[in-house]
Write a protein that holds these residues in place. Structure first.
Motif, short mmCIF file in Angstrom:
data_model
loop_
_atom_site.label_atom_id
_atom_site.label_comp_id
_atom_site.label_asym_id
_atom_site.label_seq_id
_atom_site.Cartn_x
_atom_site.Cartn_y
_atom_site.Cartn_z
N LYS A 193 25.44 -79.41 51.63
CA LYS A 193 26.50 -78.27 52.01
C LYS A 193 27.30 -77.99 50.90
O LYS A 193 27.65 -78.59 49.84
CB LYS A 193 27.33 -78.99 53.26
CG LYS A 193 26.69 -79.21 54.58
CD LYS A 193 27.77 -79.57 55.78
CE LYS A 193 26.93 -79.66 56.94
NZ LYS A 193 27.95 -80.06 58.20
N ASP A 194 27.75 -76.77 51.13
CA ASP A 194 28.67 -76.29 49.96
C ASP A 194 28.13 -76.15 48.81
O ASP A 194 28.61 -76.78 47.81
CB ASP A 194 29.91 -76.75 50.06
CG ASP A 194 30.86 -76.71 51.32
OD1 ASP A 194 30.64 -75.80 52.17
OD2 ASP A 194 31.67 -77.51 51.65
N TYR A 195 27.07 -75.44 48.46
CA TYR A 195 26.56 -75.41 47.16
C TYR A 195 26.65 -73.91 46.61
O TYR A 195 26.68 -72.91 47.06
CB TYR A 195 24.89 -75.82 47.26
CG TYR A 195 24.16 -74.90 48.40
CD1 TYR A 195 23.68 -73.77 47.73
CD2 TYR A 195 23.86 -75.12 49.45
CE1 TYR A 195 22.68 -73.11 48.65
CE2 TYR A 195 23.27 -74.45 50.48
CZ TYR A 195 22.43 -73.28 50.05
OH TYR A 195 21.64 -72.58 50.83
N GLU A 226 34.22 -77.63 43.41
CA GLU A 226 33.72 -78.65 44.17
C GLU A 226 32.50 -78.17 45.05
O GLU A 226 32.30 -78.84 46.19
CB GLU A 226 34.88 -79.18 45.12
CG GLU A 226 36.03 -80.03 44.31
CD GLU A 226 37.05 -80.67 45.21
OE1 GLU A 226 37.09 -80.32 46.59
OE2 GLU A 226 37.85 -81.63 44.87
N TYR A 227 31.73 -77.28 44.44
CA TYR A 227 30.52 -77.10 45.14
C TYR A 227 29.41 -77.72 44.51
O TYR A 227 29.53 -78.01 43.19
CB TYR A 227 30.15 -75.46 44.75
CG TYR A 227 30.92 -74.47 45.44
CD1 TYR A 227 31.49 -74.65 46.53
CD2 TYR A 227 31.06 -73.21 44.93
CE1 TYR A 227 32.48 -73.87 47.16
CE2 TYR A 227 31.97 -72.23 45.55
CZ TYR A 227 32.47 -72.48 46.56
OH TYR A 227 33.48 -71.65 47.31
N ASN A 228 28.32 -78.27 45.24
CA ASN A 228 27.20 -78.60 44.81
C ASN A 228 26.43 -77.69 43.83
O ASN A 228 26.61 -76.61 44.32
CB ASN A 228 26.18 -79.59 46.11
CG ASN A 228 27.03 -80.55 46.57
OD1 ASN A 228 27.05 -81.34 45.97
ND2 ASN A 228 27.43 -80.57 48.17
N ILE A 229 25.48 -78.34 43.00
CA ILE A 229 24.99 -77.28 42.31
C ILE A 229 23.29 -77.40 42.62
O ILE A 229 22.59 -78.57 42.59
CB ILE A 229 24.87 -77.55 40.64
CG1 ILE A 229 26.47 -77.48 40.25
CG2 ILE A 229 24.12 -76.83 39.75
CD1 ILE A 229 27.25 -76.13 40.54
N ASP A 271 22.30 -69.30 52.37
CA ASP A 271 23.52 -69.91 52.83
C ASP A 271 24.48 -70.61 51.60
O ASP A 271 25.16 -71.25 51.73
CB ASP A 271 23.26 -71.41 53.49
CG ASP A 271 22.32 -70.88 54.90
OD1 ASP A 271 22.87 -69.67 55.46
OD2 ASP A 271 21.54 -71.39 55.31
N ALA A 272 24.20 -69.96 50.37
CA ALA A 272 24.97 -70.39 49.19
C ALA A 272 26.36 -69.82 49.09
O ALA A 272 26.62 -68.72 49.71
CB ALA A 272 24.02 -70.06 48.04
N LYS A 273 27.26 -70.60 48.72
CA LYS A 273 28.53 -70.08 48.51
C LYS A 273 28.87 -69.28 47.37
O LYS A 273 29.67 -68.23 47.38
CB LYS A 273 29.60 -71.39 48.19
CG LYS A 273 29.49 -72.27 49.49
CD LYS A 273 30.29 -71.85 50.67
CE LYS A 273 30.42 -72.80 52.02
NZ LYS A 273 31.12 -72.20 52.98
#
Length: 378
Positions: A193-195, A226-229, A271-273
């Motif tokens: 999530k949150d990437y 704090e986004y995943n890559i 769905d990418a941030k």
């Protein structure tokens, strides 16, 4: 192979020719549906001759509008006489009421397909000389029964396509932006999530930002936002992943470089941030999907035609240019005339610090605007 058939043998079939790259396809594809539903060609069957580079995504998205696809490996078509003959022979076997070739910057090779096709009517764009010499264009103009006029100068490519089809169909088209509606399916690849998506590929090396720069920016995104890559790219970019890992400082990212289809890429982008990419097909796909926070690193290549997006199409598209362009952004017309048909400015003159600064500024501005909206609503 030239057609000897009489017009009486032609039925309600359209041969639509489009051999350019994936980004061009995304800016064009919505007009296939417009063509299919138009008063002028209602009830016609469409055969699309397309670049095999976008085969999987076109067959996935456009099968409701295209009855048949004929795929061309453009590189082989240019280099192999046997392959070229085979493709032209396949196309010449069937008959069409009309051939439509909407590409503005035509090539002689695509024009050769128009020439060989058995059709009563052959329609193309008046075009320009960016991909063809005047001598060859004068020759291939004669392959068409009519050429659709086009506005002079540099205009954004989506609008160029819109202009062509409005003139062809003699009706106003109310399509405002490229749009991709993805079917709801269970996507197999596991993504945290949150990437943020980091796309490191492009069609040419001079359009690719250094992998070390991408790693520096990715590290900042991971630590500060704090986004995943999620790392994406083509098979030719796979060897760069080890360098990315060293500069990034850990293996705490999702490596999908060379491991995805175009359909996969679409679902991942959706769905990418945030998206950080070279100027290639990914930003076009992201805009069509309705993504936000699209940051595009560019040396200015095709300025005005493919970059930047007009604000009325997408406000959340943020180009980061070579310093030579950044210092002169107020002079849009001068820049488009200078770089509209190519730029050889060194993309690596764009520093990772400048990209981080731009992202910070955009996110801060967006946060302040959101606060203002909330306060107004209260």
């Amino acid at each position: 192979l030239i057609s000897k058939k009489k017009p009486s043998q032609f039925n309600k079939n359209i041969l639509l020719v489009r051999l350019d790259a994936i980004g061009d396809y995304i800016l064009f594809r919505n007009f296939i549906e417009v063509l299919k539903n138009s008063e002028k060609y209602k009830g016609y069957k469409i055969t699309l001759v397309g670049n095999i580079a976008w085969k999987e995504i076109a067959e996935f998205l456009d099968k409701n509008f295209v009855e048949e696809f004929i795929w061309v490996d453009v590189k082989k078509f240019l280099e192999s006489t046997i392959y070229r003959f085979k493709v032209l022979k396949e196309i010449s076997k069937k008959t069409y009421k009309v051939v439509i070739h909407p590409t503005y910057s035509r090539t002689f090779d695509a024009d050769a397909i128009v020439r060989i096709a058995n059709a009563e009517e052959k329609i193309g764009s008046i075009g320009d000389l960016s991909n063809i010499s005047k001598r060859l264009k004068d020759k291939s103009d004669k392959f068409y029964t009519s050429l659709i006029p086009a506005s002079e100068g540099i205009i954004f490519e989506f609008y160029r396509n819109k202009e062509f089809f409005e003139n062809l169909l003699e009706e106003q088209i109310f399509l405002k932006k490229p749009k991709i509606d993805l079917p709801e399916i269970k996507f197999q690849t596991k993504i945290p999530k949150d990437y943020a998506v980091i796309f490191i590929g492009a069609s040419a090396e001079f359009r690719k930002w250094d992998i070390k720069n991408f790693a520096v920016v990715s590290r900042w995104i991971k630590e500060s936002l704090e986004y995943n890559i999620v790392l994406l790219g083509g098979k030719e970019d796979m060897e760069k992943v080890n360098t990315f890992k060293k500069v990034f400082g850990s293996e705490d990212f999702v490596d999908l470089v060379g491991k995805t289809t175009l359909i996969d890429v679409a679902y991942i982008l959706k769905d990418a941030k945030m998206i950080i990419s070279n100027e290639t097909f990914v930003p076009h796909m992201a805009v069509a999907l309705g993504c936000k926070n699209i940051f595009v690193i560019s040396n200015g290549n095709h300025f005005g035609r493919f970059i930047p997006y007009p604000k009325e199409i997408e406000e959340s598209y943020y180009p980061i240019y070579h310093p030579e362009i950044e210092k002169d952004l107020e002079n849009y017309k001068i820049l488009s005339n200078k770089y509209g048909y190519g730029s050889r400015l060194n993309i690596n003159d764009i520093s990772p610090e400048e990209v981080i600064r731009k992202i910070k500024n955009i996110l801060q501005t967006s946060t302040n605007q959101d606060k203002g909206v909330k306060e107004t609503c209260i």
